[in-house]
Design a protein around this motif. Structure first.
Motif, short mmCIF file in Angstrom:
data_model
loop_
_atom_site.label_atom_id
_atom_site.label_comp_id
_atom_site.label_asym_id
_atom_site.label_seq_id
_atom_site.Cartn_x
_atom_site.Cartn_y
_atom_site.Cartn_z
N UNK A 114 -37.65 65.15 -26.79
CA UNK A 114 -36.31 64.80 -26.30
C UNK A 114 -35.32 65.89 -26.67
N UNK A 115 -34.33 66.07 -25.80
CA UNK A 115 -33.24 67.01 -26.04
C UNK A 115 -31.94 66.22 -26.17
N UNK A 116 -31.18 66.47 -27.25
CA UNK A 116 -29.90 65.81 -27.47
C UNK A 116 -28.80 66.85 -27.36
N UNK A 117 -27.78 66.57 -26.56
CA UNK A 117 -26.68 67.52 -26.42
C UNK A 117 -25.39 66.86 -26.04
N UNK A 118 -24.31 67.65 -26.06
CA UNK A 118 -22.99 67.12 -25.69
C UNK A 118 -22.47 67.73 -24.41
N UNK A 119 -23.26 68.63 -23.79
CA UNK A 119 -22.80 69.29 -22.56
C UNK A 119 -23.81 69.09 -21.45
N UNK A 120 -23.31 68.71 -20.30
CA UNK A 120 -24.17 68.52 -19.13
C UNK A 120 -24.68 69.86 -18.59
N UNK A 121 -23.79 70.87 -18.59
CA UNK A 121 -24.11 72.13 -17.92
C UNK A 121 -24.99 73.07 -18.74
N UNK A 122 -25.22 72.74 -20.00
CA UNK A 122 -26.12 73.57 -20.82
C UNK A 122 -27.25 72.73 -21.41
N UNK A 123 -26.91 71.78 -22.29
CA UNK A 123 -27.92 71.01 -23.01
C UNK A 123 -28.77 70.15 -22.07
N UNK A 124 -28.10 69.32 -21.29
CA UNK A 124 -28.82 68.40 -20.42
C UNK A 124 -29.56 69.16 -19.32
N UNK A 125 -28.91 70.15 -18.73
CA UNK A 125 -29.55 70.94 -17.68
C UNK A 125 -30.78 71.67 -18.19
N UNK A 126 -30.66 72.31 -19.34
CA UNK A 126 -31.80 73.03 -19.91
C UNK A 126 -32.95 72.08 -20.23
N UNK A 127 -32.62 70.94 -20.85
CA UNK A 127 -33.66 69.97 -21.18
C UNK A 127 -34.35 69.42 -19.95
N UNK A 128 -33.56 69.09 -18.94
CA UNK A 128 -34.11 68.54 -17.70
C UNK A 128 -35.03 69.55 -17.03
N UNK A 129 -34.60 70.81 -16.95
CA UNK A 129 -35.39 71.83 -16.27
C UNK A 129 -36.66 72.17 -17.03
N UNK A 130 -36.66 71.90 -18.34
CA UNK A 130 -37.86 72.13 -19.14
C UNK A 130 -38.76 70.90 -19.20
N UNK A 131 -38.36 69.81 -18.53
CA UNK A 131 -39.18 68.61 -18.47
C UNK A 131 -39.05 67.67 -19.64
N UNK A 132 -37.93 67.77 -20.37
CA UNK A 132 -37.72 66.91 -21.54
C UNK A 132 -36.92 65.67 -21.17
N UNK A 133 -37.03 64.65 -22.00
CA UNK A 133 -36.12 63.52 -21.92
C UNK A 133 -34.77 63.99 -22.49
N UNK A 134 -33.68 63.60 -21.88
CA UNK A 134 -32.37 64.12 -22.29
C UNK A 134 -31.42 63.00 -22.68
N UNK A 135 -30.72 63.22 -23.79
CA UNK A 135 -29.71 62.28 -24.27
C UNK A 135 -28.38 63.01 -24.39
N UNK A 136 -27.38 62.54 -23.67
CA UNK A 136 -26.04 63.09 -23.78
C UNK A 136 -25.24 62.23 -24.74
N UNK A 137 -24.63 62.86 -25.75
CA UNK A 137 -23.75 62.14 -26.66
C UNK A 137 -22.31 62.51 -26.36
N UNK A 138 -21.40 61.57 -26.60
CA UNK A 138 -20.00 61.73 -26.18
C UNK A 138 -19.08 62.17 -27.31
N UNK A 139 -19.65 62.90 -28.28
CA UNK A 139 -18.86 63.35 -29.43
C UNK A 139 -18.44 64.81 -29.30
N UNK A 140 -18.72 65.40 -28.13
CA UNK A 140 -18.40 66.81 -27.95
C UNK A 140 -17.61 67.10 -26.70
#
Length: 259
Positions: free
Chosen positions: A205-231
């Motif tokens: 799993x990939x945990x991040x606070x940004x859609x355009x970097x953390x979530x996008x990178x995790x998704x493109x690498x085939x990971x489960x992605x969790x966006x947190x709203x603290x950033x």
């Protein structure tokens, strides 16, 4: 990928997930502590190339979060790993701080302004017009252009600062050459991190606070992605993107139960 598959490995962004301006965010210390307690392979990722893993470990420790230096993965380390694989024993002209120069030295690279194989641009708080001019001339002379990360601004107590992406744009305008960005959202950084902890994407799993970097990178690498709203991202902003995280959580505190 099955949503019910167990998560065995974790990758997490640092700023906006674990800390903000040097202060630990809710649940951050407990989340990292649970990963260590359960023996889960994990890495803390950052696009910031200024600091070495030892520096970052000390800064996190001062915030009350215990992350050993071997559990930190920076865009500087990812960049050094990439160029060492592409051209072992090569040379580079570097604009950056100790995090980047140390990583390149440890990868066997020679730092020089004489016919380097690469010009490598990283994060620094003291960009030099002279250094940027040298980089432009070397790139126009045939050096390959690499940048550690595409972030155009970075945070500070006074407000946004110009970052690697902004300086890269200046060099690109002068040379007509765009850099190859190594850091998030490039899945190269994620895949290198997975290799480092010998993890498979299906169980990570990939945990991040940004859609355009953390979530996008995790998704493109085939990971489960969790966006947190603290950033950087609000819940309303998620709807503007053509892709979605696996889940949105208020903070990393809500992920402790999944470890």
């Amino acid at each position: 990928m099955s949503e019910s598959a167990p998560i065995e490995n974790w990758l997490t962004d640092m700023d906006g997930v674990l800390v903000h301006e040097g202060v630990a965010l809710p649940g951050a210390a407990e989340f990292i502590g649970r990963l260590a307690e359960r023996g889960r392979p994990y890495l803390v990722l950052t696009n910031n190339s200024i600091y070495t893993p030892r520096d970052l470990s000390a800064r996190l420790s001062a915030s009350g979060i215990d992350v050993p230096e071997e559990r930190l993965w920076t865009s500087a380390l990812a960049t050094a790993t990439f160029v060492a694989q592409q051209m072992p024993g090569g040379s580079a002209y570097v604009i950056g701080e100790a995090g980047l120069t140390t990583a390149l030295h440890e990868a066997g690279y020679v730092l020089t302004d004489t016919r380097p194989d690469y010009v490598i641009l990283g994060e620094t708080r003291t960009y030099s017009f002279s250094a940027i001019t040298t980089a432009i001339r070397l790139i126009k002379g045939g050096a390959r252009f690499i940048a550690t990360n595409p972030d155009s601004t970075g945070p500070s107590a006074e407000g946004p600062l110009p970052a690697t992406g902004a300086v890269a744009a200046m060099i690109s305008k002068a040379t007509g050459r765009d850099p190859y960005f190594i850091g998030k959202p490039n899945p190269v950084m994620i895949r290198a991190a997975l290799n480092r902890i010998e993890a498979h994407s299906e169980a990570t799993a990939m945990v991040g606070d940004r859609m355009d970097t953390d979530v996008l990178a995790g998704m493109e690498a085939g990971l489960r992605t969790y966006l947190v709203l603290t950033g950087s991202t609000t819940e309303d902003e998620v709807e503007r993107y053509p892709f979605r995280p696996t889940e949105v959580r208020a903070s990393v505190q809500e992920l402790i139960e999944l470890v």
